[in-house]
Design a protein around this motif. Structure first.
Motif, PDB file in Angstrom:
ATOM      1  N   TRP A   1       0.822  -1.206   0.000  1.00  0.00           N
ATOM      2  CA  TRP A   1       0.000   0.000   0.000  1.00  0.00           C
ATOM      3  C   TRP A   1       0.855   1.254   0.000  1.00  0.00           C
ATOM      4  CZ3 TRP A   1      -5.310  -0.153  -0.270  1.00  0.00           C
ATOM      5  CH2 TRP A   1      -5.885  -1.424  -0.130  1.00  0.00           C
ATOM      6  N   LEU A   2       0.300   2.333  -0.564  1.00  0.00           N
ATOM      7  CA  LEU A   2       0.887   3.671  -0.531  1.00  0.00           C
ATOM      8  C   LEU A   2      -0.198   4.657  -0.128  1.00  0.00           C
ATOM      9  CD1 LEU A   2       2.982   3.645  -3.827  1.00  0.00           C
ATOM     10  CD2 LEU A   2       3.876   3.608  -1.497  1.00  0.00           C
ATOM     11  N   ASP A   3       0.230   5.817   0.361  1.00  0.00           N
ATOM     12  CA  ASP A   3      -0.712   6.861   0.774  1.00  0.00           C
ATOM     13  C   ASP A   3      -0.584   8.040  -0.188  1.00  0.00           C
ATOM     14  OD1 ASP A   3      -2.035   9.021   2.013  1.00  0.00           O
ATOM     15  OD2 ASP A   3      -1.641   8.210   4.003  1.00  0.00           O
ATOM     16  N   SER A   4      -1.641   8.327  -0.931  1.00  0.00           N
ATOM     17  CA  SER A   4      -1.579   9.409  -1.920  1.00  0.00           C
ATOM     18  C   SER A   4      -1.281  10.760  -1.268  1.00  0.00           C
ATOM     19  CB  SER A   4      -2.877   9.476  -2.728  1.00  0.00           C
ATOM     20  OG  SER A   4      -3.980   9.786  -1.922  1.00  0.00           O
ATOM     21  N   LYS A   5      -1.798  10.988  -0.071  1.00  0.00           N
ATOM     22  CA  LYS A   5      -1.559  12.258   0.623  1.00  0.00           C
ATOM     23  C   LYS A   5      -0.069  12.443   0.902  1.00  0.00           C
ATOM     24  CE  LYS A   5      -3.134  14.643   4.795  1.00  0.00           C
ATOM     25  NZ  LYS A   5      -4.075  14.520   5.907  1.00  0.00           N
ATOM     26  N   GLU A   6       0.598  11.402   1.401  1.00  0.00           N
ATOM     27  CA  GLU A   6       2.032  11.486   1.695  1.00  0.00           C
ATOM     28  C   GLU A   6       2.846  11.705   0.420  1.00  0.00           C
ATOM     29  OE1 GLU A   6       3.243   8.034   3.904  1.00  0.00           O
ATOM     30  OE2 GLU A   6       1.945   8.543   5.612  1.00  0.00           O
ATOM     31  N   ILE A   7       2.465  11.010  -0.653  1.00  0.00           N
ATOM     32  CA  ILE A   7       3.185  11.153  -1.923  1.00  0.00           C
ATOM     33  C   ILE A   7       3.046  12.578  -2.449  1.00  0.00           C
ATOM     34  CG2 ILE A   7       3.229  10.437  -4.347  1.00  0.00           C
ATOM     35  CD1 ILE A   7       2.307   7.654  -3.364  1.00  0.00           C
ATOM     36  N   ILE A   8       1.839  13.107  -2.438  1.00  0.00           N
ATOM     37  CA  ILE A   8       1.603  14.462  -2.952  1.00  0.00           C
ATOM     38  C   ILE A   8       2.337  15.489  -2.093  1.00  0.00           C
ATOM     39  CG2 ILE A   8      -0.165  16.237  -3.330  1.00  0.00           C
ATOM     40  CD1 ILE A   8      -2.037  13.813  -4.085  1.00  0.00           C
ATOM     41  N   GLU A   9       2.257  15.353  -0.770  1.00  0.00           N
ATOM     42  CA  GLU A   9       2.988  16.276   0.112  1.00  0.00           C
ATOM     43  C   GLU A   9       4.476  16.274  -0.215  1.00  0.00           C
ATOM     44  OE1 GLU A   9       0.855  16.717   4.411  1.00  0.00           O
ATOM     45  OE2 GLU A   9       1.822  14.792   4.027  1.00  0.00           O
ATOM     46  N   GLU A  10       5.051  15.092  -0.333  1.00  0.00           N
ATOM     47  CA  GLU A  10       6.479  14.968  -0.602  1.00  0.00           C
ATOM     48  C   GLU A  10       6.854  15.612  -1.930  1.00  0.00           C
ATOM     49  OE1 GLU A  10      10.235  13.999   0.603  1.00  0.00           O
ATOM     50  OE2 GLU A  10       8.417  13.623   1.757  1.00  0.00           O
ATOM     51  N   GLU A  11       6.085  15.355  -2.956  1.00  0.00           N
ATOM     52  CA  GLU A  11       6.399  15.892  -4.277  1.00  0.00           C
ATOM     53  C   GLU A  11       6.191  17.409  -4.339  1.00  0.00           C
ATOM     54  OE1 GLU A  11       8.096  14.288  -6.545  1.00  0.00           O
ATOM     55  OE2 GLU A  11       8.023  12.464  -5.341  1.00  0.00           O
ATOM     56  N   VAL A  12       5.204  17.932  -3.628  1.00  0.00           N
ATOM     57  CA  VAL A  12       5.019  19.388  -3.587  1.00  0.00           C
ATOM     58  C   VAL A  12       6.200  20.030  -2.861  1.00  0.00           C
ATOM     59  CG1 VAL A  12       3.618  21.265  -2.626  1.00  0.00           C
ATOM     60  CG2 VAL A  12       2.515  19.351  -3.787  1.00  0.00           C
ATOM     61  N   LEU A  13       6.600  19.462  -1.729  1.00  0.00           N
ATOM     62  CA  LEU A  13       7.738  19.999  -0.975  1.00  0.00           C
ATOM     63  C   LEU A  13       9.007  19.975  -1.818  1.00  0.00           C
ATOM     64  CD1 LEU A  13       7.014  18.483   2.546  1.00  0.00           C
ATOM     65  CD2 LEU A  13       6.847  20.892   1.888  1.00  0.00           C
ATOM     66  N   LEU A  14       9.203  18.919  -2.593  1.00  0.00           N
ATOM     67  CA  LEU A  14      10.379  18.846  -3.462  1.00  0.00           C
ATOM     68  C   LEU A  14      10.316  19.878  -4.589  1.00  0.00           C
ATOM     69  CD1 LEU A  14      10.814  14.974  -3.696  1.00  0.00           C
ATOM     70  CD2 LEU A  14      12.368  16.599  -2.569  1.00  0.00           C
ATOM     71  N   ALA A  15       9.119  20.268  -5.002  1.00  0.00           N
ATOM     72  CA  ALA A  15       8.966  21.240  -6.093  1.00  0.00           C
ATOM     73  C   ALA A  15       9.125  22.681  -5.626  1.00  0.00           C
ATOM     74  CB  ALA A  15       7.596  21.065  -6.750  1.00  0.00           C
ATOM     75  N   LEU A  16       8.997  22.919  -4.313  1.00  0.00           N
ATOM     76  CA  LEU A  16       9.120  24.284  -3.796  1.00  0.00           C
ATOM     77  C   LEU A  16      10.587  24.698  -3.726  1.00  0.00           C
ATOM     78  CD1 LEU A  16       6.506  24.233  -0.879  1.00  0.00           C
ATOM     79  CD2 LEU A  16       6.261  25.253  -3.152  1.00  0.00           C
ATOM     80  N   PRO A  17      10.862  25.990  -3.896  1.00  0.00           N
ATOM     81  CA  PRO A  17      12.253  26.452  -3.806  1.00  0.00           C
ATOM     82  C   PRO A  17      12.766  26.360  -2.371  1.00  0.00           C
ATOM     83  CG  PRO A  17      10.768  28.326  -3.976  1.00  0.00           C
ATOM     84  CD  PRO A  17       9.928  27.091  -4.157  1.00  0.00           C
ATOM     85  N   VAL A  18      14.067  26.149  -2.235  1.00  0.00           N
ATOM     86  CA  VAL A  18      14.690  26.104  -0.909  1.00  0.00           C
ATOM     87  C   VAL A  18      14.557  27.470  -0.239  1.00  0.00           C
ATOM     88  CG1 VAL A  18      16.858  25.753   0.335  1.00  0.00           C
ATOM     89  CG2 VAL A  18      16.276  24.281  -1.589  1.00  0.00           C
TER      90      VAL A  18
END
Length: 181
Positions: A118-135
């Motif tokens: 199983w995977l959690d879509s909420k965790e995946i989306i959070e992680e990918e959004v955080l990676l897309a934001l500038p430092v």
């Protein structure tokens, strides 16, 4: 989010079953639904459109095709004012059962380790959004009238608050070096 737009399902899912049954998920996600993103955001303003599809790679590995587009309100580190940061992220995630499976993946896939299938879509989306934001969040230069000669941003300081440009402390060393030659 308007009433016409479908909300993206933030839930646990089985990637293998989703691929087998040809599921596709798409819809909007509010920033307020993503606690980890909300921690770095200036507010809950903004929304994201998420599209998730599934494919099967050689060797039976399920690939999650994830596309995220939208905006998050951040604080500009030049002006300390809020601004809307565009978020665009497209990624191909390889859902694997073990770290051993990761070794055999093509390098263009980002591995994601499943928890008992199983995977959690909420965790995946959070992680990918955080990676897309500038430092370091900075609004577009045209929005804050940055004056590179004075090293200040006029949106945050008035003309009377500008510190004088300081001479480089290493200029003396450069002068000594030139005299030596």
């Amino acid at each position: 989010m308007n009433n016409q737009t479908k909300k993206f399902p933030l839930k646990e899912f089985n990637p293998e079953r989703c691929q087998r049954e040809r599921h596709e998920y798409s819809g909007e996600v509010l920033i307020t639904d993503l606690p980890r993103v909300l921690e770095v955001a200036a507010s809950g303003k903004g929304e994201l459109f998420v599209d998730m599809k599934f494919a099967l790679e050689k060797g039976g590995v399920v690939i999650i095709l994830l596309e995220i587009k939208g905006s998050v309100e951040l604080i500009c580190q030049r002006t300390l004012e809020p601004f809307m940061q565009e978020v665009v992220n497209e990624v191909e995630l390889a859902a694997v059962q073990s770290e051993k499976q990761m070794e055999f993946l093509s390098s263009h896939y980002e591995p994601i380790l499943m928890n008992e299938g199983w995977l959690d879509s909420k965790e995946i989306i959070e992680e990918e959004v955080l990676l897309a934001l500038p430092v370091v969040a900075k609004s577009i230069l045209s929005d804050c009238d940055l004056n590179h000669d004075q090293a200040y941003c006029s949106a945050s300081k008035s003309q009377g608050d500008i510190a004088p440009v300081k001479e480089n402390p290493f200029a003396v060393l450069a002068g000594l070096r030139e005299k030596k030659n």
